[in-house]
Design a protein around this motif. Sequence first.
Motif, PDB file in Angstrom:
ATOM      1  N   ALA A  49       0.769  -1.446  -0.237  1.00 18.23           N
ATOM      2  CA  ALA A  49      -0.019  -0.057  -0.351  1.00 18.23           C
ATOM      3  C   ALA A  49       1.195   1.299  -0.090  1.00 18.23           C
ATOM      4  N   TRP A  50       2.105   1.512   1.290  1.00 18.25           N
ATOM      5  CA  TRP A  50       3.180   2.499   1.078  1.00 18.25           C
ATOM      6  C   TRP A  50       3.641   2.362   0.297  1.00 18.25           C
ATOM      7  N   ALA A  51       3.593   1.605  -1.087  1.00 16.41           N
ATOM      8  CA  ALA A  51       3.908   1.410  -2.075  1.00 16.41           C
ATOM      9  C   ALA A  51       3.603   2.038  -3.619  1.00 16.41           C
ATOM     10  N   ARG A  52       2.584   2.259  -3.228  1.00 16.48           N
ATOM     11  CA  ARG A  52       1.279   2.685  -4.295  1.00 16.48           C
ATOM     12  C   ARG A  52       1.539   3.950  -3.984  1.00 16.48           C
ATOM     13  N   ALA A  53       0.802   4.025  -2.214  1.00 15.05           N
ATOM     14  CA  ALA A  53       1.106   5.159  -2.843  1.00 15.05           C
ATOM     15  C   ALA A  53       2.601   6.357  -2.311  1.00 15.05           C
ATOM     16  N   GLY A 110      11.011  -7.372   0.541  1.00 11.87           N
ATOM     17  CA  GLY A 110      10.034  -8.338   0.169  1.00 11.87           C
ATOM     18  C   GLY A 110       9.321  -6.739  -0.745  1.00 11.87           C
ATOM     19  N   LEU A 111       9.191  -5.895  -0.833  1.00 11.70           N
ATOM     20  CA  LEU A 111       9.129  -5.952  -2.117  1.00 11.70           C
ATOM     21  C   LEU A 111       8.734  -6.318  -3.613  1.00 11.70           C
ATOM     22  N   ALA A 112       7.629  -7.166  -4.368  1.00 13.26           N
ATOM     23  CA  ALA A 112       7.901  -7.348  -5.175  1.00 13.26           C
ATOM     24  C   ALA A 112       7.457  -6.606  -6.676  1.00 13.26           C
ATOM     25  N   LEU A 113       7.884  -5.918  -7.803  1.00 15.53           N
ATOM     26  CA  LEU A 113       7.814  -5.455  -8.431  1.00 15.53           C
ATOM     27  C   LEU A 113       7.036  -5.930  -9.139  1.00 15.53           C
ATOM     28  N   ASP A 114       5.613  -6.030  -9.192  1.00 17.89           N
ATOM     29  CA  ASP A 114       5.189  -6.713 -10.429  1.00 17.89           C
ATOM     30  C   ASP A 114       4.441  -5.659 -11.563  1.00 17.89           C
ATOM     31  N   PRO A 115       3.753  -6.376 -12.592  1.00 22.85           N
ATOM     32  CA  PRO A 115       3.818  -5.614 -13.332  1.00 22.85           C
ATOM     33  C   PRO A 115       3.570  -4.123 -13.285  1.00 22.85           C
ATOM     34  N   ASP A 116       1.742  -4.101 -12.410  1.00 20.50           N
ATOM     35  CA  ASP A 116       1.242  -2.660 -12.339  1.00 20.50           C
ATOM     36  C   ASP A 116       1.688  -1.661 -11.516  1.00 20.50           C
ATOM     37  N   LEU A 117       2.483  -2.071 -10.297  1.00 19.48           N
ATOM     38  CA  LEU A 117       3.204  -1.120  -9.413  1.00 19.48           C
ATOM     39  C   LEU A 117       4.311  -0.678 -10.775  1.00 19.48           C
ATOM     40  N   ARG A 118       5.019  -1.664 -11.256  1.00 18.24           N
ATOM     41  CA  ARG A 118       5.753  -0.494 -12.437  1.00 18.24           C
ATOM     42  C   ARG A 118       5.441  -0.041 -12.847  1.00 18.24           C
ATOM     43  N   TRP A 119       4.292  -0.119 -13.818  1.00 12.76           N
ATOM     44  CA  TRP A 119       3.968   1.151 -14.454  1.00 12.76           C
ATOM     45  C   TRP A 119       3.189   1.812 -13.400  1.00 12.76           C
ATOM     46  N   SER A 120       3.427   2.057 -12.787  1.00 12.93           N
ATOM     47  CA  SER A 120       2.814   3.109 -11.502  1.00 12.93           C
ATOM     48  C   SER A 120       3.945   4.344 -10.943  1.00 12.93           C
ATOM     49  N   PRO A 155       9.875  -1.288 -20.883  1.00 11.08           N
ATOM     50  CA  PRO A 155       8.645  -1.708 -19.724  1.00 11.08           C
ATOM     51  C   PRO A 155       7.483  -2.465 -20.887  1.00 11.08           C
ATOM     52  N   LEU A 156       7.037  -1.762 -21.865  1.00 10.95           N
ATOM     53  CA  LEU A 156       5.976  -2.610 -22.618  1.00 10.95           C
ATOM     54  C   LEU A 156       6.669  -3.912 -23.569  1.00 10.95           C
ATOM     55  N   GLU A 157       7.704  -3.431 -23.859  1.00  9.62           N
ATOM     56  CA  GLU A 157       8.866  -4.942 -23.960  1.00  9.62           C
ATOM     57  C   GLU A 157       8.425  -6.202 -23.002  1.00  9.62           C
ATOM     58  N   HIS A 158       8.833  -5.844 -21.353  1.00 14.70           N
ATOM     59  CA  HIS A 158       8.122  -6.546 -20.878  1.00 14.70           C
ATOM     60  C   HIS A 158       6.831  -7.192 -20.905  1.00 14.70           C
ATOM     61  N   ASP A 159       6.282  -6.230 -20.584  1.00  9.52           N
ATOM     62  CA  ASP A 159       5.000  -5.759 -20.397  1.00  9.52           C
ATOM     63  C   ASP A 159       3.453  -6.197 -21.784  1.00  9.52           C
ATOM     64  N   ASP A 160       3.777  -6.889 -22.918  1.00  9.98           N
ATOM     65  CA  ASP A 160       3.494  -6.828 -24.108  1.00  9.98           C
ATOM     66  C   ASP A 160       1.799  -7.612 -24.012  1.00  9.98           C
ATOM     67  N   THR A 161       1.616  -6.924 -22.489  1.00 14.64           N
ATOM     68  CA  THR A 161      -0.199  -7.008 -22.417  1.00 14.64           C
ATOM     69  C   THR A 161      -1.531  -6.695 -22.684  1.00 14.64           C
TER      70      THR A 161
END
Length: 822
Positions: free
Chosen positions: A628-632, A658-668, A687-693
């Motif tokens: 939550a604090w990473a997103r904030a 302990g903080l996992a940089l999932d695709p959504d957090l990376r994009w934020s 980052p789009l090349e790594h998450d072309d979804t």
Amino acid sequence: MTTANLSRSETAARSAAVTVGDYRVELDLSGAPDQRRAGFPTTTTVEFTAATDRTWLDFLGLSVESVTVNGVEVEVDYDGARIGLSGLAASNVVVVRGTGAYSRSGEGLHRFLDPVDGATYLYTQYEPADARRVFACFEQPDMKAPFTFTVTAPAGWEVLSNRPAAVTEADGANQRVEFSPTLPISTYITVIAAGPYHRVESVWARGELTIPLGVYCRASLARYLDADTVLEVTKQGLDFFAEQFDYPYPWGKYDQIFVPEYNLGAMENPGLVTFTEAYVFRGAATAAQYEGRANTILHEMAHMWFGDLVTMVWWDDLWLKESFADYMGALASAEATEWTDAWVAFANRRKAWAYLQDQLPTTHPIVADITDLEAAKLNFDGITYAKGASVLKQLVAYVGRAEFFTGVRRYFRAHAFGNTTLADLLTELSADSGRDLADWARAWLQTTGVSTLTLTDGEIVQTDPRPHRLAVGLYDFDSAGDLVLRERTELDIADERTPVTLAPAALRLLNDGDLTYAKVRLDPDSLATVETSLDRVTDPLARGLIWSALWNAVRDGELAADRYLRMARAFAPAETNMALLTAVLANAAFTIGHYLPAPARDTWRADWLESCWTTLHSAEPGSGAQLAWARASAAAASVDGHRADDIRALLAGKTPAGLALDPDLRWSLWTALAATGHASAADLAAPLEHDDTASGRTAHLRALAARPQPQVKAEAWDAALGDTTLSNDHLDAIIDGFRAGGRRDLIERYDDAYFAALRAVWEQRSIEIARRIVVGLFPAANTLDAVDRWLAANPEAPRALLRLVIEQRDHLARDLRVRARI
């Protein structure tokens, strides 16, 4: 009024003259993978009786090829929204052959191309009136009928509807699936989904009743789907509602499907509930996210009875399903799942939505006056959902829980597969509670506004007086230094002033236990206690009510914004309830962006980013709080760039333990860098090349539009207003990017163009897309002059458009009022 809009009066006249017997709908979706094909063949055969020789069917399609009435092909009378029928007999069979349009707006039959594997996915979304985008029908909730759907689709696809497949025939590259007839239902809860969806199966049984269960998502998301958790909540909910409602689940199967680019959280189609893919978590998720998903699952399940089995006559009584589902979702979460604190989230988040909506000039009674479909579309709001649910919670306390559910069971049995109004429900509840609920209905269902309760000089003072059953909690410090409940007094109030005798206490909390619907103020002594010791309040519901009281006081300009922010900075790091933490973090960011004048805003932007960043690095590794604090931190960094180098380092792998940089957090984080001028288009390509979804492409659009350059903003503006090929999600991304960074200096030049475009946007775009543009691009100006000029010049504009503009004006006016009080 255009013919695409439908009024309450004309639909009431139609249902009085026409009784539907049966629908048969044939859809040919075999060409869906060819993205060049704009439409699909659709054939409707509808049987009905008529006490008139003229009526119409609703259809929003590309064309109508033929209309046959009682075996005779007639001239097509079609204006793009209505198919005129004349020369009707007492009993009729009408066949309409037409071409429907694949949707990119989430309305009707939505078509999605998965960039990961090139697969095509289809699903429908109809509420309140978009079944007519797929097949010709009588598009109103009180004209229920059985439906038989037949779908032709590519071989190998999952093809789903409300009922199980009765016949499946292979035909080379295609398959033809005919579904069992439904029980009588309204058009807006019929459903089709088709595509190479991933499937997980299970079963729920109770006594002699056995219900097949299915969970579906896109194939490329299958590795993220925690179907076991979804199924566990599903089974807990079916157990709970079977016990409470004592009416067997009537729809034969219970499938749940997570679909892309969805406009809603979910939709209660009986037998096949649709959900947003946002509930398939691509990375770590907080407890608040899991709790929110469970609540949504149970909300939609409650609709199987409230809304699907028994349906409102017209959208005036939308609350008969949505208020009940909102209440039942929280109740079932708290009593049947691991989310025993569900009422905390309800008190702090759902009711915050209701309080906000109820203070707008466009607020309406829970039982609303909905004259047409455009008004209905905008009434899926905080009044219909959260205020209605809050009032129902109070009603249960008023009539007694046992009596309430006895009345509900009687209601289901009396009106199964039919349509009802408020009076029908009150009749059943009054019969078992022994109370005349007419006065209660007048006070709570047929009025507007929210009361504010204040404890002062031995009295509870109430603005906008209403009858309340509430409690006052007295909290004191125990030997460990915690603030705990010492005494609780319940009482009824109805007048502007009610005498009350209370012992002294460190904290006196009005509406303790959240029994009623009202804003509360903390008295000066209690506020002083909270300001130093909010983190010592051990009960999460009490903390939630305190945070709610503080937030409402800020919004009303009665608590200084910087005072609230100091409490958020001091106490949010210790908040253990994830729903509360998420709400406080969001409210603090909103306060900085909206309620502070410019000099203080700049200071607090930097301070808040520093607080978020520091807490992120001190939070428990791998915890929901850390996430939550990473997103904030990412949100705070989008308006202040002084941590840009540190964010780049974090993205490069220098993360807190302990903080996992999932695709959504990376994009934020990338979007934050883009919005503050620290990421170029070339930077964002990696980052789009790594998450072309699908999610990655949407996030990439948002980040590109966030860059603080005049040409970038011009391109985003042109795309939002002019590119009609954008999907609903892509439109949102571009609008979000356009607004990102809080750079009024870059976007204020578009204020006049916004108001000049409003009428054309409303006339030329679907209501869903138009709403996103009207709300998303509304200027956050420093004066109200421009909006007032537009309102004065456009009194005859469509009522739904006027409502949106008036609401945005009110939000801006509140911002300006609160800023002026600093």
